[in-house]
Design an enzyme around this catalytic site. Sequence first.
Site, PDB file in Angstrom:
ATOM      1  N   GLU A 135       0.877  -1.176   0.000  1.00  9.73           N
ATOM      2  CA  GLU A 135       0.000   0.000   0.000  1.00  9.73           C
ATOM      3  C   GLU A 135       0.904   1.212   0.000  1.00  9.73           C
ATOM      4  O   GLU A 135       1.529   1.536   1.014  1.00  9.73           O
ATOM      5  CB  GLU A 135      -0.920  -0.013   1.231  1.00  9.73           C
ATOM      6  CG  GLU A 135      -2.096   0.943   1.090  1.00  9.73           C
ATOM      7  CD  GLU A 135      -1.859   2.289   1.755  1.00  9.73           C
ATOM      8  OE1 GLU A 135      -1.458   3.228   1.021  1.00  9.73           O
ATOM      9  OE2 GLU A 135      -2.068   2.413   2.955  1.00  9.73           O
ATOM     10  N   CYS A 143      -2.347   8.849   2.849  1.00 16.15           N
ATOM     11  CA  CYS A 143      -2.260   8.352   1.479  1.00 16.15           C
ATOM     12  C   CYS A 143      -3.556   8.576   0.710  1.00 16.15           C
ATOM     13  O   CYS A 143      -3.540   8.844  -0.492  1.00 16.15           O
ATOM     14  CB  CYS A 143      -1.907   6.864   1.491  1.00 16.15           C
ATOM     15  SG  CYS A 143      -0.252   6.509   2.106  1.00 16.15           S
TER      16      CYS A 143
END
Length: 464
Positions: A238, A272
């Site tokens: 990720e 993010c």
Amino acid sequence: MAESFQESTMKHQESINPATGKVEHRVPLLDAAAVEARLRAAAGAFPAWSSRRLEERGAVLRKVAGELRSRREDLAQLMTAEMGKLRREALAEIDKCATVCDHYAAHAAGYLQSEDIATEAQRSYVRYEPLGCVLAVMPWNFPYWQVFRFLAPALMAGNVALLKHASNVPRCADAIGELLQAAGAPEGVLGVLHIDNEQAAQVLRDDRVVAVTLTGSERAGRSIAANAGEQIKKCVMELGGSDAFIVLEDADLDSTVDAAVRSRFDNSGQTCIAAKRFIVVDAIADAFVERFVAAASKRVYGDPTREETTLAPLARADLRDELHKQVQASIERGAKPLLGCEPVAGSHAGYAASILDNVGPGMPAYDEELFGPVAAIIRVRDEAEAVRVANDTRYGLGGSVWTADAQRGEAVACQLQCGAAFVNAVVKSDVRLPFGGVKRSGYGRELGVHGIREFTNIKTVYVA
């Protein structure tokens, strides 16, 4: 065969308060013997832990959730001291960690239930079996949540874990280990590793480690994925994101602007899945920008422990400096600064709430991820151009669409090249839904049923 571990050239990890610049704590790096001991403990714990009934593993996770809630204030205070998170955001993060532990304790049995598949065999079915010891390389921006997002499903599936946390949050890493210990998890089920990147690479190469998960930068992902690929080990990545926030001409400005401010400036923009590129159709652009600037200007920088503060420092001074270079380069190439766009005077790692207008290709604000409180406004003619610009990025983590017509928004969302597309809602992770990205935002999924199955052997059993 186990590798002989080399000593690190570094000596310790430092916990530096981002609000003051003061070194709060130093944690010695583990030597080779200590790393080996943790690997040995993890390998030794796996057979018994994986053999436990799901109910027993779930009981441990529920106790972890209880420990999180009972230690909520202290854990949040530690998070604020190590990476600068606003106190109320820190408290919410602890609550979410407890939720994910409870969720998998309750739902793992269903998620891991064997599936019968009709064939010509007497019986054929799929089992979900644990893999073994998984190395987790975790970031500082959500120092508890990022870990528990992986840890809860991995442990419930029967795996054990080694945690290499970010070097600037060593006390948060230790606190997670203490939580597991207090909840009665057997020794070796979670090993906390205070190690540097080279030591982490050695750990990943060890045969006792069967897989790795990383949440971090594109650069870190490239390095770890290459190492895992060389060893032919499963990995979940990720990585970064540059999420699009598409505002169509029929969007409700009040709710959209409120969401835009939260999506860009919560956690000081160090997320993010924060909205980073605000793609606004021309018909509504001036009105949206005017309101966005007015609302963002109300974000007040200050001491993250105080309730009146609404914008915390960045986690490190070097991160603030790198962000400012990206902003300056964007302005030099034609972006128009509307708000902030400079460090907070006299602060250690503060950066003002900032908005850049007229952002376009060739600027860092368009092409790169800005990991801090800086919003990039990109004006487009219409919906079709909005979709094209949203997909004009090497990242693909999340994106959102804002419109009065939910059906239209859904049609646009389905055209976005990302792992999660939201309509009239801020992109977030939810324990019930898979989370992850495409393109250079990584691969694999966490959370939901898909997340718990990532680190399992999806095994076919065929009985003729």
